[in-house]
Design an enzyme around this catalytic site. Structure first.
Site, short mmCIF file in Angstrom:
data_model
loop_
_atom_site.label_atom_id
_atom_site.label_comp_id
_atom_site.label_asym_id
_atom_site.label_seq_id
_atom_site.Cartn_x
_atom_site.Cartn_y
_atom_site.Cartn_z
N ARG A 62 -0.40 -51.42 17.80
CA ARG A 62 0.38 -51.42 18.94
C ARG A 62 0.86 -52.80 20.18
O ARG A 62 1.72 -52.63 20.86
CB ARG A 62 1.27 -50.74 19.94
CG ARG A 62 1.54 -49.06 18.51
CD ARG A 62 2.72 -49.53 17.76
NE ARG A 62 2.01 -48.46 16.73
CZ ARG A 62 1.96 -48.08 15.52
NH1 ARG A 62 0.59 -49.22 15.21
NH2 ARG A 62 1.32 -46.52 14.96
N SER A 76 9.18 -43.51 16.89
CA SER A 76 8.57 -43.03 18.00
C SER A 76 9.04 -43.51 19.01
O SER A 76 8.63 -45.01 19.27
CB SER A 76 7.33 -43.25 18.01
OG SER A 76 6.42 -42.67 16.95
N GLU A 91 7.19 -47.54 23.56
CA GLU A 91 6.89 -48.61 22.60
C GLU A 91 7.97 -49.48 22.53
O GLU A 91 7.98 -50.50 22.39
CB GLU A 91 7.47 -47.49 21.02
CG GLU A 91 5.33 -47.47 20.49
CD GLU A 91 5.75 -46.87 19.01
OE1 GLU A 91 6.20 -47.77 18.47
OE2 GLU A 91 4.85 -46.15 19.05
#
Length: 349
Positions: free
Chosen positions: A165, A234, A330
């Protein structure tokens, strides 16, 4: 600089959290010339500018005192070689529609990345991934432009610094905008069924379309549609911790799910949040989704960005104190004048 009273254009339908905030100006752009002209015009006036695809990975805290450019620069070009399909995709294309297009045209490999929200341009920034696959597995290059000088640069995969990520685009090339990416998909298709949720499928009779449909069904069960309950998927990354801490926690929590990555422990952030009894927790209309604790939802679509942030900080602190693991968000956090470093809000205590 725009004043607060100038913010009159709603961004509610342009961010998947459904936050009811406004911007001073919103313009959809369909070509690079228009993008550069707008950027230069407003930057000369020292107005803040941000670019959105589908607003699927941002949390707006307050009205934005500047220009929001909605990227709709589309186009896709395919070159076939003996062993590969080479795709050049412009950044305003919808990611999931791209995956559907490849499956329909028997170009395989992206099926594990089905139903990930957002546009192609944001994919390399986050190094989007799901179900044992990520964009770094297929990406060959990322094209970026400096909208002031109109200079275009090609960043080859080796220089993208792809990690979990993460990529170089989060930290460098701040004055550049991603305009297209290049993908290479092998004609020799091998199913990727290493992820736990996919082990029920059998190698001998599985097809890309079966995997695509299977993953779409899983994601629909785990993540609510943003139009029903605002969310950005998420909220936190799955943490990667040292073997020492991993083994220590495993002695205390024998049921702790994990995978090993280069001897480090990769844990489920959702499991950590569950263990802190947040599943189904609701405060000020913001809820930890009952089917997947990694997802924070704007349950009634009338909560503020501040409300969502407060619950996220509460989760962050509670998990940190219980496990000694400090989760990393995130999403991008946007304030009055642009992106805010999450470290401002998420601090170890």
């Amino acid at each position: 600089m725009y004043k607060k009273k100038s913010c009159k254009y709603s961004l509610k339908k342009l961010n998947t959290f459904n936050i009811n905030i406004k911007a001073c100006k919103i313009v959809k752009v369909k070509d690079l010339k228009q993008l550069c002209l707008l950027w230069n015009e407003y930057k000369k006036k020292k107005f803040p500018c941000i670019i959105l695809g589908e607003g699927s990975n941002v949390l707006f805290l307050k009205n934005f005192y500047g220009l929001v450019i909605i990227n709709r620069i589309k186009g896709m070009y395919i070159i076939e070689s003996k062993k590969y399909w080479h795709l050049h995709i412009n950044s305003g294309e919808n990611w999931h529609k791209l995956v559907k297009f490849t499956i329909k045209n028997k170009i395989y490999g992206l099926e594990n990345l089905a139903l990930i929200p957002g546009c192609v341009g944001s994919a390399p920034i986050q190094n989007i991934g799901a179900y044992g696959s990520s964009i770094q597995d297929f990406c060959k290059y990322v094209d970026i432009i400096d909208p002031i000088s109109k200079k275009i640069r090609r960043i080859n995969k080796e220089k993208c610094n792809f990690k979990y990520r993460d990529s170089i685009f989060k930290y460098s090339y701040k004055n550049y905008i991603i305009i297209s990416i290049g993908l290479s998909l092998s004609k020799k298709w091998i199913p990727n069924l290493n992820y736990n949720d996919l082990k029920k499928l059998k190698y001998n009779n599985v097809t890309p379309k079966i995997i695509f449909n299977y993953i779409c069904n899983i994601r629909k069960k785990k993540i609510p549609h943003p139009k029903i309950h605002g969310n950005a998927g998420s909220f936190f990354k799955n943490p990667i911790i040292s073997p020492i801490l991993g083994l220590k926690l495993l002695k205390i929590f024998s049921d702790m799910p994990f995978t090993l990555e280069k001897n480090n422990f990769k844990l489920s952030a959702g499991w950590l949040i569950d263990k802190c009894k947040f599943k189904g927790y609701i405060r000020n209309g913001v809820m930890v989704y009952s089917k997947q604790s990694l997802v924070i939802i704007n349950k009634f679509n009338n909560s503020s960005g501040i409300d969502i942030l407060k619950l996220a900080i509460k989760i962050y602190n509670t998990v940190g104190k219980k496990f000694g693991i400090w989760l990393e968000p995130e999403i991008k956090i946007i304030g009055n004048y642009g992106e805010i470093n999450p470290c401002v809000f998420f601090k170890k205590k």
